[in-house]
Design a protein around this motif. Structure first.
Motif, PDB file in Angstrom:
ATOM      1  N   ALA A  44     -17.306  13.508 -20.793  1.00  0.00           N
ATOM      2  CA  ALA A  44     -19.042  14.025 -21.362  1.00  0.00           C
ATOM      3  C   ALA A  44     -19.018  15.275 -20.810  1.00  0.00           C
ATOM      4  O   ALA A  44     -19.678  16.296 -21.370  1.00  0.00           O
ATOM      5  N   GLN A  45     -18.322  16.044 -19.504  1.00  0.00           N
ATOM      6  CA  GLN A  45     -18.239  17.449 -19.165  1.00  0.00           C
ATOM      7  C   GLN A  45     -17.886  18.287 -20.232  1.00  0.00           C
ATOM      8  O   GLN A  45     -18.342  19.050 -20.809  1.00  0.00           O
ATOM      9  N   THR A  46     -16.934  17.711 -21.074  1.00  0.00           N
ATOM     10  CA  THR A  46     -15.953  18.618 -21.971  1.00  0.00           C
ATOM     11  C   THR A  46     -16.926  18.699 -23.410  1.00  0.00           C
ATOM     12  O   THR A  46     -17.315  19.915 -23.668  1.00  0.00           O
ATOM     13  N   VAL A  73     -15.297  27.163 -19.535  1.00  0.00           N
ATOM     14  CA  VAL A  73     -13.840  26.721 -19.655  1.00  0.00           C
ATOM     15  C   VAL A  73     -13.306  26.564 -18.470  1.00  0.00           C
ATOM     16  O   VAL A  73     -12.684  25.552 -17.995  1.00  0.00           O
ATOM     17  N   ILE A  74     -13.840  27.365 -17.355  1.00  0.00           N
ATOM     18  CA  ILE A  74     -12.953  27.159 -15.928  1.00  0.00           C
ATOM     19  C   ILE A  74     -13.638  25.733 -15.422  1.00  0.00           C
ATOM     20  O   ILE A  74     -12.837  25.063 -14.825  1.00  0.00           O
ATOM     21  N   ALA A  75     -15.074  25.401 -15.544  1.00  0.00           N
ATOM     22  CA  ALA A  75     -15.603  24.268 -14.986  1.00  0.00           C
ATOM     23  C   ALA A  75     -14.834  22.999 -15.777  1.00  0.00           C
ATOM     24  O   ALA A  75     -14.534  22.078 -15.237  1.00  0.00           O
ATOM     25  N   ALA A  76     -14.493  23.275 -17.111  1.00  0.00           N
ATOM     26  CA  ALA A  76     -13.989  22.208 -17.783  1.00  0.00           C
ATOM     27  C   ALA A  76     -12.304  21.877 -17.364  1.00  0.00           C
ATOM     28  O   ALA A  76     -11.837  20.835 -17.508  1.00  0.00           O
ATOM     29  N   ALA A  77     -11.734  22.989 -16.925  1.00  0.00           N
ATOM     30  CA  ALA A  77     -10.321  23.018 -16.687  1.00  0.00           C
ATOM     31  C   ALA A  77     -10.115  22.372 -15.283  1.00  0.00           C
ATOM     32  O   ALA A  77      -9.165  21.899 -14.943  1.00  0.00           O
ATOM     33  N   GLU A  78     -11.008  22.637 -14.343  1.00  0.00           N
ATOM     34  CA  GLU A  78     -11.118  22.162 -12.910  1.00  0.00           C
ATOM     35  C   GLU A  78     -11.199  20.580 -12.826  1.00  0.00           C
ATOM     36  O   GLU A  78     -10.062  20.039 -12.042  1.00  0.00           O
ATOM     37  N   PRO A  79     -11.965  19.883 -13.466  1.00  0.00           N
ATOM     38  CA  PRO A  79     -12.061  18.557 -13.525  1.00  0.00           C
ATOM     39  C   PRO A  79     -10.670  17.893 -13.915  1.00  0.00           C
ATOM     40  O   PRO A  79     -10.265  16.678 -13.733  1.00  0.00           O
ATOM     41  N   ILE A  98     -20.332  18.344 -23.326  1.00  0.00           N
ATOM     42  CA  ILE A  98     -21.547  18.941 -22.957  1.00  0.00           C
ATOM     43  C   ILE A  98     -21.166  20.469 -22.729  1.00  0.00           C
ATOM     44  O   ILE A  98     -21.762  21.440 -23.519  1.00  0.00           O
ATOM     45  N   GLY A  99     -19.960  21.009 -22.660  1.00  0.00           N
ATOM     46  CA  GLY A  99     -19.585  22.423 -22.401  1.00  0.00           C
ATOM     47  C   GLY A  99     -19.349  22.929 -23.793  1.00  0.00           C
ATOM     48  O   GLY A  99     -19.590  23.986 -24.086  1.00  0.00           O
ATOM     49  N   LEU A 100     -18.787  21.895 -24.684  1.00  0.00           N
ATOM     50  CA  LEU A 100     -18.406  22.567 -26.067  1.00  0.00           C
ATOM     51  C   LEU A 100     -19.840  22.601 -26.764  1.00  0.00           C
ATOM     52  O   LEU A 100     -19.954  23.489 -27.671  1.00  0.00           O
ATOM     53  N   LEU A 101     -20.964  21.809 -26.549  1.00  0.00           N
ATOM     54  CA  LEU A 101     -22.166  21.710 -27.241  1.00  0.00           C
ATOM     55  C   LEU A 101     -22.505  23.171 -26.773  1.00  0.00           C
ATOM     56  O   LEU A 101     -23.541  23.916 -27.541  1.00  0.00           O
ATOM     57  N   LEU A 102     -22.502  23.227 -25.424  1.00  0.00           N
ATOM     58  CA  LEU A 102     -23.319  24.633 -24.677  1.00  0.00           C
ATOM     59  C   LEU A 102     -22.681  25.785 -25.538  1.00  0.00           C
ATOM     60  O   LEU A 102     -23.227  26.904 -25.837  1.00  0.00           O
ATOM     61  N   VAL A 103     -21.376  25.918 -25.699  1.00  0.00           N
ATOM     62  CA  VAL A 103     -20.825  27.013 -26.436  1.00  0.00           C
ATOM     63  C   VAL A 103     -20.982  27.060 -27.724  1.00  0.00           C
ATOM     64  O   VAL A 103     -21.294  28.239 -28.291  1.00  0.00           O
ATOM     65  N   VAL A 104     -21.239  26.214 -28.449  1.00  0.00           N
ATOM     66  CA  VAL A 104     -21.453  26.298 -29.899  1.00  0.00           C
ATOM     67  C   VAL A 104     -23.062  26.643 -30.028  1.00  0.00           C
ATOM     68  O   VAL A 104     -23.249  27.367 -30.817  1.00  0.00           O
ATOM     69  N   GLY A 105     -23.841  26.151 -29.103  1.00  0.00           N
ATOM     70  CA  GLY A 105     -25.140  26.432 -29.306  1.00  0.00           C
ATOM     71  C   GLY A 105     -25.493  28.010 -28.987  1.00  0.00           C
ATOM     72  O   GLY A 105     -26.172  28.741 -29.573  1.00  0.00           O
ATOM     73  N   LEU A 106     -24.625  28.598 -27.937  1.00  0.00           N
ATOM     74  CA  LEU A 106     -24.726  29.810 -27.448  1.00  0.00           C
ATOM     75  C   LEU A 106     -24.325  30.742 -28.870  1.00  0.00           C
ATOM     76  O   LEU A 106     -25.098  31.734 -29.098  1.00  0.00           O
ATOM     77  N   SER A 166      -8.868  14.995 -11.899  1.00  0.00           N
ATOM     78  CA  SER A 166      -9.027  13.722 -12.955  1.00  0.00           C
ATOM     79  C   SER A 166      -7.482  13.021 -12.904  1.00  0.00           C
ATOM     80  O   SER A 166      -7.431  11.878 -13.039  1.00  0.00           O
ATOM     81  N   THR A 167      -6.236  13.713 -12.498  1.00  0.00           N
ATOM     82  CA  THR A 167      -5.139  12.955 -12.699  1.00  0.00           C
ATOM     83  C   THR A 167      -5.150  12.219 -11.309  1.00  0.00           C
ATOM     84  O   THR A 167      -4.310  11.194 -11.508  1.00  0.00           O
ATOM     85  N   ALA A 168      -5.994  12.675 -10.442  1.00  0.00           N
ATOM     86  CA  ALA A 168      -5.712  11.940  -9.069  1.00  0.00           C
ATOM     87  C   ALA A 168      -6.635  10.946  -9.166  1.00  0.00           C
ATOM     88  O   ALA A 168      -6.287   9.599  -8.425  1.00  0.00           O
ATOM     89  N   ALA A 169      -7.957  10.853  -9.698  1.00  0.00           N
ATOM     90  CA  ALA A 169      -8.866   9.591  -9.624  1.00  0.00           C
ATOM     91  C   ALA A 169      -8.911   9.356 -10.954  1.00  0.00           C
ATOM     92  O   ALA A 169      -9.538  10.041 -12.065  1.00  0.00           O
ATOM     93  N   PRO A 170      -8.258   8.156 -11.511  1.00  0.00           N
ATOM     94  CA  PRO A 170      -8.477   7.483 -13.082  1.00  0.00           C
ATOM     95  C   PRO A 170      -9.581   7.060 -13.310  1.00  0.00           C
ATOM     96  O   PRO A 170      -9.691   7.128 -14.527  1.00  0.00           O
ATOM     97  N   GLY A 171     -10.552   6.787 -12.564  1.00  0.00           N
ATOM     98  CA  GLY A 171     -11.919   6.354 -12.902  1.00  0.00           C
ATOM     99  C   GLY A 171     -13.105   7.390 -13.430  1.00  0.00           C
ATOM    100  O   GLY A 171     -13.915   7.279 -14.101  1.00  0.00           O
ATOM    101  N   GLY A 172     -12.424   8.771 -13.356  1.00  0.00           N
ATOM    102  CA  GLY A 172     -13.410   9.619 -13.990  1.00  0.00           C
ATOM    103  C   GLY A 172     -13.037  10.223 -15.229  1.00  0.00           C
ATOM    104  O   GLY A 172     -13.498  11.409 -15.520  1.00  0.00           O
ATOM    105  N   LEU A 173     -12.575   9.731 -16.022  1.00  0.00           N
ATOM    106  CA  LEU A 173     -12.299   9.932 -17.507  1.00  0.00           C
ATOM    107  C   LEU A 173     -13.477  10.111 -18.299  1.00  0.00           C
ATOM    108  O   LEU A 173     -13.403  11.173 -19.005  1.00  0.00           O
ATOM    109  N   GLY A 174     -14.333   9.263 -18.138  1.00  0.00           N
ATOM    110  CA  GLY A 174     -15.788   9.395 -18.667  1.00  0.00           C
ATOM    111  C   GLY A 174     -16.588  10.316 -18.600  1.00  0.00           C
ATOM    112  O   GLY A 174     -16.852  11.118 -19.289  1.00  0.00           O
ATOM    113  N   ALA A 175     -16.494  10.723 -17.240  1.00  0.00           N
ATOM    114  CA  ALA A 175     -17.317  11.810 -16.833  1.00  0.00           C
ATOM    115  C   ALA A 175     -16.591  13.234 -17.110  1.00  0.00           C
ATOM    116  O   ALA A 175     -17.459  14.023 -17.589  1.00  0.00           O
ATOM    117  N   GLN A 176     -15.249  13.194 -17.378  1.00  0.00           N
ATOM    118  CA  GLN A 176     -14.445  14.149 -17.633  1.00  0.00           C
ATOM    119  C   GLN A 176     -14.751  14.568 -19.234  1.00  0.00           C
ATOM    120  O   GLN A 176     -15.054  15.777 -19.521  1.00  0.00           O
TER     121      GLN A 176
END
Length: 148
Positions: free
Chosen positions: A42-44, A20-26, A46-54, A30-40
């Motif tokens: 994808a990270q969200t 959750v912290i890692a998902a919140a930091e980007p 992956i984090g959600l899948l990790l939590v559901v898998g856990l 990302s508000t400063a860098a508009p090109g990182g929306l896809g990476a953000q």
């Protein structure tokens, strides 16, 4: 065993909080860098899948641990039941080599008699399904023998 479950739960909670912290930091970056929306995104995901898998892993682990604890604990067995009223019934219970006749009402459970000689009940006479399920199958026109 409970300590192990608590430890696994604590590790799971730590991983979830880090995700959750890692998902919140980007999100703040990302508000400063508009090109990182896809990476953000994808990270969200992956984090959600990790939590559901856990969550599924912990549920599976808990079921396995409960199943192993109950296998050796079957020293009490209900041999037979008989309804004597709408909410009252008699139970014949086997505890070790001793059989006890028990009266069960909504307000109490009482041992009525301890049998001097155990009653031999053949395996075919023992009720494999609960009484309600058996009656429902009878009403639906299905017989337990059809399933075998």
């Amino acid at each position: 065993m409970k300590g192990m479950v608590r430890g696994i739960t604590a590790v799971g909670a730590l991983l979830v909080s880090e995700a959750v912290i890692a998902a919140a930091e980007p999100a703040a970056a990302s508000t400063a860098a508009p090109g990182g929306l896809g990476a953000q995104l994808a990270q969200t995901v992956i984090g959600l899948l990790l939590v559901v898998g856990l969550i599924f892993f912990l549920a599976w682990l808990l079921r396995r641990m409960q199943g192993s604890a109950q296998q050796g604990a079957q020293v009490i067995e209900v041999i037979g039941t008989r309804a004597i009223g709408p909410r009252d019934r008699l139970l014949l219970v086997q505890v070790g080599k001793e059989q006890i006749l028990i009266g069960h009402t909504p307000g109490s459970i009482e041992a009525l008699h301890v049998l001097a000689e155990p009653v031999d009940v053949p395996a075919s006479a023992r009720q494999a399904t609960p009484e309600f399920a058996q009656r429902l199958l009878e009403l639906m026109g299905k017989d337990q023998k059809d399933k075998k």
